[in-house]
Design a protein around this motif. Structure first.
Motif, PDB file in Angstrom:
ATOM      1  N   THR A  81       0.824  -1.216   0.000  1.00  0.00           N
ATOM      2  CA  THR A  81       0.000   0.000   0.000  1.00  0.00           C
ATOM      3  C   THR A  81       0.855   1.261   0.000  1.00  0.00           C
ATOM      4  N   HIS A 166      -7.554   8.928   5.709  1.00  0.00           N
ATOM      5  CA  HIS A 166      -7.563   8.446   4.334  1.00  0.00           C
ATOM      6  C   HIS A 166      -7.135   9.540   3.372  1.00  0.00           C
ATOM      7  N   CYS A 198      -1.644   6.300   8.397  1.00  0.00           N
ATOM      8  CA  CYS A 198      -2.012   5.035   7.763  1.00  0.00           C
ATOM      9  C   CYS A 198      -2.614   4.063   8.773  1.00  0.00           C
ATOM     10  N   CYS A 201      -6.048   5.042   9.359  1.00  0.00           N
ATOM     11  CA  CYS A 201      -6.922   4.727   8.237  1.00  0.00           C
ATOM     12  C   CYS A 201      -7.244   3.244   8.145  1.00  0.00           C
ATOM     13  N   CYS A 202      -6.254   2.386   8.459  1.00  0.00           N
ATOM     14  CA  CYS A 202      -6.365   0.963   8.120  1.00  0.00           C
ATOM     15  C   CYS A 202      -6.456   0.012   9.306  1.00  0.00           C
ATOM     16  N   MET A 227      -7.094  -2.288   0.871  1.00  0.00           N
ATOM     17  CA  MET A 227      -6.285  -1.173   1.348  1.00  0.00           C
ATOM     18  C   MET A 227      -5.510  -0.521   0.214  1.00  0.00           C
ATOM     19  N   GLU A 230      -7.969   1.607  -1.707  1.00  0.00           N
ATOM     20  CA  GLU A 230      -8.287   2.859  -1.018  1.00  0.00           C
ATOM     21  C   GLU A 230      -7.218   3.919  -1.230  1.00  0.00           C
TER      22      GLU A 230
END
Length: 263
Positions: A81, A166, A198, A201-202, A227, A230
């Motif tokens: 990612t 994000h 991050c 976000c994840c 992911m 995104e």
């Protein structure tokens, strides 16, 4: 050594690290039942006290081996990612005063944050394990727990915190321009910041490992796929809420039709 050769070598090393991480996860997943039975220890004694039938110690019930597994998992799932972010920094090497040392610094800072998250979620898994909420493979024993977790992660997809985190992951160039620091230490500092956003976000996709099984390659593959999507500039902002709806629907299904997931 020319800049082109150095750039190619660094990127090649990055992709080799990703492949090695996935190979390690594949190996550990395949050999879980055969090779992860280790020597007796304090955690093994605790597990035997909970279940006298358990006469062998499982490393998945001890912090060290479990943390090692999560750390490798972080590399396997999160490094792919990071590709758009590293490509953005690569552009700044050619168009501004970015350096290859700074590029490595960004990668290092990002990885440090996710290793820290690996330590945190290792502790969470051990608490859930000894609390009887998940089994030895990290799978929720109750459909109510799994459904509730899926709903919580789905709802998070619609929150302001998700939107902010994000936004940084989705547009790393904007973050670089607003927090630009040169050299390895500068890249390290920016990597730490990017890693923190991050995680914000994840984290939910990682937590869903307690639904699909933290050693499930299928869960790892799906979570990594979503992911990565995104973070893609073209589609990242489009799929966040649909994923939230899908997770909430899946969680509601498990609440309405509860069943035993783990052992």
């Amino acid at each position: 050594m020319s800049r082109a050769v150095l750039r190619s070598g660094v990127w090649l090393g990055f992709y080799i690290l990703i492949l090695w991480s996935w190979w390690m996860m594949f190996t550990m997943s395949r050999n879980m039942d055969l090779d992860w039975i280790g020597r007796p220890g304090p955690m093994g004694e605790a597990m035997r006290a909970m279940d006298p039938r358990m006469d062998m110690y499982m490393p998945m019930a001890e912090f060290g081996p479990l943390f090692w597994m999560w750390a490798i998992m972080m590399a396997a799932m999160m490094l792919p990612t990071l590709v758009p972010t590293l490509r953005s920094y690569d552009d700044l090497i050619r168009s501004a005063n970015g350096t290859r040392a700074g590029w490595i610094g960004v990668l290092t800072g990002y990885f440090i944050v996710w290793v820290g998250f690996a330590a945190l979620i290792t502790g969470v898994q051990l608490i859930l394990l000894f609390g009887g909420i998940v089994d030895m493979l990290g799978i929720a024993k109750s459909g109510f727990v799994a459904g509730g977790l899926m709903i919580a992660v789905g709802v998070f997809q619609f929150t302001r915190a998700k939107e902010v985190c994000h936004g940084v992951c989705h547009a790393p160039m904007t973050y670089f321009l607003g927090h630009w620091k040169t050299g390895f230490l500068g890249g390290l500092r920016m990597g730490l910041g990017l890693g923190a956003f991050c995680v914000g976000c994840c984290w939910g996709f990682m937590a869903l490992g307690f639904v699909g099984g933290v050693m499930s390659l299928m869960w790892m593959g799906l979570a990594t796929f979503f992911m990565v999507l995104e973070k893609l500039p073209q589609v990242g902002h489009v799929i966040t809420r649909p994923l939230g709806f899908a997770l909430i629907a899946g969680g509601l299904f498990l609440l309405v039709h509860p069943f035993t997931l783990g052992g």
